[in-house]
Scaffold this motif. Structure first.
Motif, short mmCIF file in Angstrom:
data_model
loop_
_atom_site.label_atom_id
_atom_site.label_comp_id
_atom_site.label_asym_id
_atom_site.label_seq_id
_atom_site.Cartn_x
_atom_site.Cartn_y
_atom_site.Cartn_z
N ILE A 58 148.56 -1.63 45.60
CA ILE A 58 149.05 -0.37 45.06
C ILE A 58 149.22 0.67 46.16
CG2 ILE A 58 148.49 1.56 43.53
CD1 ILE A 58 147.05 -0.51 41.71
N GLY A 59 148.27 0.75 47.09
CA GLY A 59 148.37 1.72 48.16
C GLY A 59 149.56 1.46 49.06
N ALA A 60 149.77 0.20 49.44
CA ALA A 60 150.91 -0.13 50.29
C ALA A 60 152.22 0.16 49.55
CB ALA A 60 150.84 -1.60 50.70
N ALA A 61 152.25 -0.11 48.24
CA ALA A 61 153.44 0.18 47.44
C ALA A 61 153.72 1.68 47.43
CB ALA A 61 153.26 -0.34 46.02
N ARG A 62 152.68 2.48 47.32
CA ARG A 62 152.87 3.94 47.32
C ARG A 62 153.40 4.43 48.67
NH1 ARG A 62 147.31 5.04 43.97
NH2 ARG A 62 148.26 5.12 41.89
N GLY A 63 152.89 3.85 49.75
CA GLY A 63 153.39 4.22 51.06
C GLY A 63 154.87 3.91 51.22
N LEU A 64 155.28 2.73 50.75
CA LEU A 64 156.69 2.35 50.83
C LEU A 64 157.55 3.23 49.92
CD1 LEU A 64 157.24 -1.52 51.00
CD2 LEU A 64 158.06 0.25 52.56
N ALA A 65 157.06 3.53 48.71
CA ALA A 65 157.81 4.38 47.80
C ALA A 65 158.04 5.76 48.43
CB ALA A 65 157.06 4.52 46.48
N TYR A 66 157.04 6.25 49.15
CA TYR A 66 157.18 7.54 49.84
C TYR A 66 158.29 7.47 50.89
CZ TYR A 66 155.94 11.50 52.85
OH TYR A 66 155.98 12.63 53.60
N LEU A 67 158.29 6.39 51.69
CA LEU A 67 159.31 6.23 52.72
C LEU A 67 160.71 6.11 52.12
CD1 LEU A 67 157.57 3.65 55.09
CD2 LEU A 67 157.85 6.10 55.50
#
Length: 372
Positions: free
Chosen positions: A151-160
């Motif tokens: 979930i955290g990695a997904a949030r980081g990518l969504a931000y980018l």
């Protein structure tokens, strides 16, 4: 973050010749600290081998301690590598203004003579690759931590992809580029291959760059880069996190198969839980199954069949039922040279035949909210 400042920074970088050492020396970079090579030598005990914590394609990473006591990771770049120098500038340009809990913080850099180094925050638990796939696997990676990493990695990518302007495509999402802090919070690192993606373009035509086993079909065979290439890579990453196996090794389940192909075979046979890492003693079966199915949606052969990363975050973190009727075979194929991790371009593989493909261009609805 100031988007206008970020855009101006990009423009200034593009006007420079990345191979002109004299132009770089002593150059102040916006929003990050510049270090002398001597300062970084002192911090790392002259780059002593005992402080080595990693190695990438263009240099070595050392643990260091700055004068103020802060622990850092110092990524040195080979002076002989022109590609490394381009990556050095790209990495500074791309993330010097970017702040997010799931992105590694760039603290500073060194551009003195032929010496190139990037200084990052130090993360105690190294990379996900090291913790999950290394010879000394971390016993603390239970399902709670693994799901939080997804979930955290997904949030980081969504931000980018969706919050930053211009958007950023990472191009090298993989386990070794997901770093873990002392609480196993994931942070995306290594932006050397990243591309800025203006809001008014549908794709960028570019040379292929990335890692075998994570590359999207349309990008490998056509050089067509979109944000959906990162989504494909993220799907592979989920399967690695669940299975504890590497995507780049063509021997899964005792067969000559890459991880994605093996996972899909198990799905079709109704045996998907066999993919789960045997190190996971106790885990919620339905939730783990959902995560693997989200991975399949991310790895669909046709880019427009993949979700956006904000949708992926919702699918992983919310009580949402996946619409499996829309799920088709992911992008992988066998070529004349044997099994390849490079899937077919812009296609969906049919369920009836391994040699027949059907085109797909209709957007799909992949989730259904479960009533409470």
């Amino acid at each position: 973050m100031s988007c206008s400042c970020f855009g101006a920074s990009v423009a200034r970088r593009k006007r420079r010749d990345p191979h002109d050492h004299q132009d770089l020396e002593g150059q102040p970079f916006e929003n990050i600290k510049t270090f002398s090579y001597n300062e970084l030598g002192t911090a790392t005990d002259n780059f002593h081998p005992r402080n080595k914590i990693g190695r990438g394609g263009f240099g070595t990473v050392y643990k260091g301690i700055l004068k103020d006591g802060r622990e850092v990771a110092v990524k040195t770049l080979s002076a002989e590598s022109k590609q490394g120098l381009r990556e050095f500038l790209a990495e500074i340009t791309t993330i010097s203004n970017v702040k997010h809990p799931n992105l590694v913080e760039l603290i500073g850099c060194c551009a003195q003579g032929t010496n190139r180094a990037l200084v990052y925050e130090y993360l105690e638990n190294n990379s996900l690759d090291h913790a999950l796939l290394g010879s000394k696997r971390n016993a603390q990676l239970d399902w709670r931590i693994r799901s939080a990493i997804c979930i955290g990695a997904a949030r980081g990518l969504a931000y980018l992809h969706e919050e930053l302007l211009p958007h950023i495509v990472h191009r090298d999402i993989k386990a070794s580029n997901i770093l873990l802090d002392q609480d196993f919070t994931p942070k995306i690192g290594d932006f050397g291959l990243a591309k800025l993606f203006p809001d008014n373009v549908t794709h960028i035509s570019t040379k292929i760059a990335g890692t075998t086993g994570y590359l999207a079909p349309e990008y490998v065979l056509g050089g067509q880069l979109t944000m959906k290439a990162d989504v494909y890579s993220f799907g592979i990453l989920i399967l690695e996190i669940v299975s504890g196996k590497s995507s780049s090794k063509a021997n899964c389940g005792g067969m000559e198969k890459f991880l994605l192909e093996w996972a899909w075979q198990l799905y079709e046979e109704g045996k998907l839980l066999e993919l789960v890492d045997p190190e996971l003693d106790d885990f919620p079966k339905e939730e783990v199954l959902k995560y693997m199915k989200v991975a399949f949606f991310c790895a669909q052969a046709a880019a427009n069949q993949r979700p956006m990363m904000s949708q992926v975050v919702d699918m992983l973190s919310r009580d949402i039922r996946l619409n499996e009727k829309q799920l088709k075979a992911p992008g992988f194929f066998r070529d004349s040279g044997g099994l390849s991790a490079f899937p077919s371009s812009n296609i969906n593989k049919s369920h009836e035949s391994s040699s027949t493909y059907q085109m797909s261009s209709v957007p799909t609805t992949i989730t259904e909210v479960i009533p409470r």
